[in-house]
Design a protein around this motif. Sequence first.
Motif, PDB file in Angstrom:
ATOM      1  N   LEU A 254       0.542  -0.122   0.144  1.00 36.24           N
ATOM      2  CA  LEU A 254       0.378   1.323   0.212  1.00 36.24           C
ATOM      3  C   LEU A 254      -0.850   1.771  -0.567  1.00 36.24           C
ATOM      4  O   LEU A 254      -1.266   1.137  -1.533  1.00 36.24           O
ATOM      5  N   GLN A 255      -1.412   2.863  -0.120  1.00 36.69           N
ATOM      6  CA  GLN A 255      -2.624   3.386  -0.729  1.00 36.69           C
ATOM      7  C   GLN A 255      -2.275   4.138  -2.010  1.00 36.69           C
ATOM      8  O   GLN A 255      -1.275   4.865  -2.059  1.00 36.69           O
ATOM      9  N   ALA A 256      -3.084   3.937  -3.040  1.00 34.92           N
ATOM     10  CA  ALA A 256      -2.847   4.629  -4.307  1.00 34.92           C
ATOM     11  C   ALA A 256      -2.914   6.135  -4.108  1.00 34.92           C
ATOM     12  O   ALA A 256      -3.737   6.647  -3.344  1.00 34.92           O
ATOM     13  N   ASP A 257      -2.015   6.831  -4.810  1.00 27.90           N
ATOM     14  CA  ASP A 257      -1.896   8.286  -4.669  1.00 27.90           C
ATOM     15  C   ASP A 257      -1.496   8.867  -6.025  1.00 27.90           C
ATOM     16  O   ASP A 257      -1.326   8.142  -6.998  1.00 27.90           O
ATOM     17  N   SER A 258      -1.308  10.175  -6.048  1.00 28.22           N
ATOM     18  CA  SER A 258      -0.949  10.837  -7.307  1.00 28.22           C
ATOM     19  C   SER A 258       0.432  10.431  -7.785  1.00 28.22           C
ATOM     20  O   SER A 258       0.708  10.432  -8.976  1.00 28.22           O
ATOM     21  N   GLU A 259       1.322  10.090  -6.838  1.00 24.75           N
ATOM     22  CA  GLU A 259       2.657   9.631  -7.198  1.00 24.75           C
ATOM     23  C   GLU A 259       2.742   8.116  -7.057  1.00 24.75           C
ATOM     24  O   GLU A 259       2.261   7.555  -6.070  1.00 24.75           O
ATOM     25  N   MET A 260       3.405   7.476  -8.022  1.00 24.90           N
ATOM     26  CA  MET A 260       3.535   6.020  -7.983  1.00 24.90           C
ATOM     27  C   MET A 260       4.315   5.593  -6.736  1.00 24.90           C
ATOM     28  O   MET A 260       5.393   6.133  -6.445  1.00 24.90           O
ATOM     29  N   ASP A 261       3.766   4.635  -6.005  1.00 26.65           N
ATOM     30  CA  ASP A 261       4.423   4.008  -4.843  1.00 26.65           C
ATOM     31  C   ASP A 261       4.682   4.982  -3.701  1.00 26.65           C
ATOM     32  O   ASP A 261       5.508   4.712  -2.825  1.00 26.65           O
ATOM     33  N   ALA A 262       4.002   6.124  -3.689  1.00 29.68           N
ATOM     34  CA  ALA A 262       4.288   7.133  -2.659  1.00 29.68           C
ATOM     35  C   ALA A 262       3.111   7.344  -1.711  1.00 29.68           C
ATOM     36  O   ALA A 262       3.131   8.264  -0.894  1.00 29.68           O
ATOM     37  N   GLY A 263       2.091   6.505  -1.786  1.00 30.28           N
ATOM     38  CA  GLY A 263       0.905   6.675  -0.960  1.00 30.28           C
ATOM     39  C   GLY A 263       1.124   6.271   0.486  1.00 30.28           C
ATOM     40  O   GLY A 263       2.188   5.756   0.869  1.00 30.28           O
ATOM     41  N   ASP A 264       0.090   6.507   1.301  1.00 34.76           N
ATOM     42  CA  ASP A 264       0.154   6.158   2.715  1.00 34.76           C
ATOM     43  C   ASP A 264       0.324   4.650   2.893  1.00 34.76           C
ATOM     44  O   ASP A 264      -0.224   3.849   2.126  1.00 34.76           O
ATOM     45  N   ILE A 265       1.052   4.285   3.926  1.00 32.46           N
ATOM     46  CA  ILE A 265       1.454   2.889   4.132  1.00 32.46           C
ATOM     47  C   ILE A 265       0.498   2.199   5.101  1.00 32.46           C
ATOM     48  O   ILE A 265       0.300   2.654   6.232  1.00 32.46           O
ATOM     49  N   TRP A 266      -0.076   1.086   4.653  1.00 32.68           N
ATOM     50  CA  TRP A 266      -0.987   0.299   5.481  1.00 32.68           C
ATOM     51  C   TRP A 266      -0.232  -0.762   6.275  1.00 32.68           C
ATOM     52  O   TRP A 266      -0.550  -1.041   7.411  1.00 32.68           O
ATOM     53  N   SER A 267       0.737  -1.367   5.655  1.00 36.28           N
ATOM     54  CA  SER A 267       1.502  -2.406   6.346  1.00 36.28           C
ATOM     55  C   SER A 267       2.752  -2.707   5.526  1.00 36.28           C
ATOM     56  O   SER A 267       2.797  -2.439   4.320  1.00 36.28           O
ATOM     57  N   SER A 268       3.761  -3.264   6.176  1.00 38.07           N
ATOM     58  CA  SER A 268       4.992  -3.652   5.485  1.00 38.07           C
ATOM     59  C   SER A 268       5.645  -4.798   6.246  1.00 38.07           C
ATOM     60  O   SER A 268       5.598  -4.838   7.479  1.00 38.07           O
ATOM     61  N   LYS A 269       6.206  -5.731   5.525  1.00 43.27           N
ATOM     62  CA  LYS A 269       6.878  -6.870   6.147  1.00 43.27           C
ATOM     63  C   LYS A 269       8.187  -7.137   5.411  1.00 43.27           C
ATOM     64  O   LYS A 269       8.228  -7.100   4.174  1.00 43.27           O
TER      65      LYS A 269
END
Length: 584
Positions: free
Chosen positions: A102-117
């Motif tokens: 996930l992309q870094a954002d102002s909230e921890m672990d809440a950024g936009d998602i690039w991929s997930s497995k």
Amino acid sequence: MRILLLVTAFNGLSQRIYEQLKLQGHTVSVVFAGQESEVRFAIDTFEPELILCPFLKQRIPDDIWQKHLCIIIHPGIIGDRGPSSLDWAILDQQNQWGVTALQADSEMDAGDIWSSKNFKMRPASKASLYRQEVSQMAAALVDDILEWQQMADFKPLPLNYSDKKVKGSLKPMIRQAQRSINWHRDNTCEVLRKIHAADSFPGVLDDFFGVAVYLFGAHQELVLKADGPKKVMAQRNGAICISTLDGAIWISHLKQQKAPGNSTFKLPAAWVLAEHLSDIPELKLPPLTPHKIKTYKEISYREADGVGYLYFNFHNGAMGTAQCQRLLTAYKAAQCRNTRLLVLMGGDDFFSNGIHLNHIEASADPSEESWKNINAINDLVQAILETRNKITLASLGNNAGAGGVMMALACDQVVARDGVVLNPHYKTLGLYGSEYWTYTLVRRLGYRQAIDLTQSCMPLGAQAAANIGLVDAVFPADPTAYAFDLKEYCRIILEDDQYVALLSTKLAQRDKDELEKPLAQYREEELQQMKRCFWASDSQYHLLRKNFVYKVCPQKTPPRLSQYPLVSKEADNSDIADLSQITE
């Protein structure tokens, strides 16, 4: 691409990603997140096109992620947030879990998602899941990230909790009160689950004989039982067997709760509680304990199709003096079996990391114990090198470091699982090294490359190791596929013509090498250097060992990991003090 790894520590996962990117031709640099000024300097100087964070506990400053593409690898499914991701997954008995980029954002672990497995959960410790499934999924995610980034029209997906497909949620950090074991209520499975969820950090706080300790390394016992829970029934090679409501478990390691101003570290459970265990029986196992038996066992063995497989599942891959001696006994017993090929399998999460620094630190005389330990592992390596009735094969199914790598090189053949990381050096602990490395490493790579490898102190991925001839073959990362290819590799070796040629060539070469320079001379020369490391007044070994054992993390990035000019030339201490590549 120019890729910067922003990490809290250069742990096993970070090293795997580092090696993966280098193999793909990228220019990779590493910076530790401990000093914000150094992070900014690294970014300004290196000018990365992508900042990857495979292991990051700190928050990225707003101006950095706003200006640069920063992608974080989080060990959780889409929507999962918080610092106790795997812990909760184990405690909540999740059937599946995942890893998300996930992309870094102002909230921890809440950024936009690039991929997930996602991956299937297995009944294992948090540390084991991290080293195996999480590591494997993270490596695949990095490939996805690099592919998506090249696509001009790619846009990451915003985290949307209203989407029914999003199963994760924000969860708090687990406290000891939530990990606590109620021995009069929790059954065996619940006790195991709680300890698994806290391994290898922070452990489960409990009390035995009035001693406050953290529990680590839980293994189920299927035979022993007692009248009532939480009774210490037996001990075995440093582990203790504790009764539960409906059975028993083994605990391999404990760490005393530290008093104010004091630090403690993990040790075999029976060592920590030694004064209370005088009446507790030691339940020994035979040298070649069947591998399929479910109990606490460090060394086990199985045979199939004319091949002997010797397993040594030592905690964190470290091998103390007594462990080396027991493994030597098992090796000699396996050597006498009616097989033609003997495979060294290592353990569930590590092949081997060489001598045991925690055992040495806990000893009355660390210099003397270091000497005993290095000689004990040398005796084992010598036995491997002098094996004349079989072909020997090292199966590097998991990471290996220092003397563990050199022990593998004593075998006639070495194979590795793709994604495994090797650290064939000793310098970061202030050691010259032994285990006959001046013979085996030079034999494979030549003198110049052997010296470069041991002095550069860089990790080496399985494929990179194969490219320079350090290992003979690389098999797939998937454990099932790896086991299949290993079995097939063994079958080919055992074909009559192939086997006779290999064995005769091996014996002729060993005899020739012995005439040119005896093994005893290599050992003596190495030990002369090690003696100085252990006893010389100017040796850094004892300080570096203590820092490693007490987990004193370096604040500055070791210069060898940086692809940018250093602010200063204070390189020696920061370079040598990065001990995280030995074990996690």
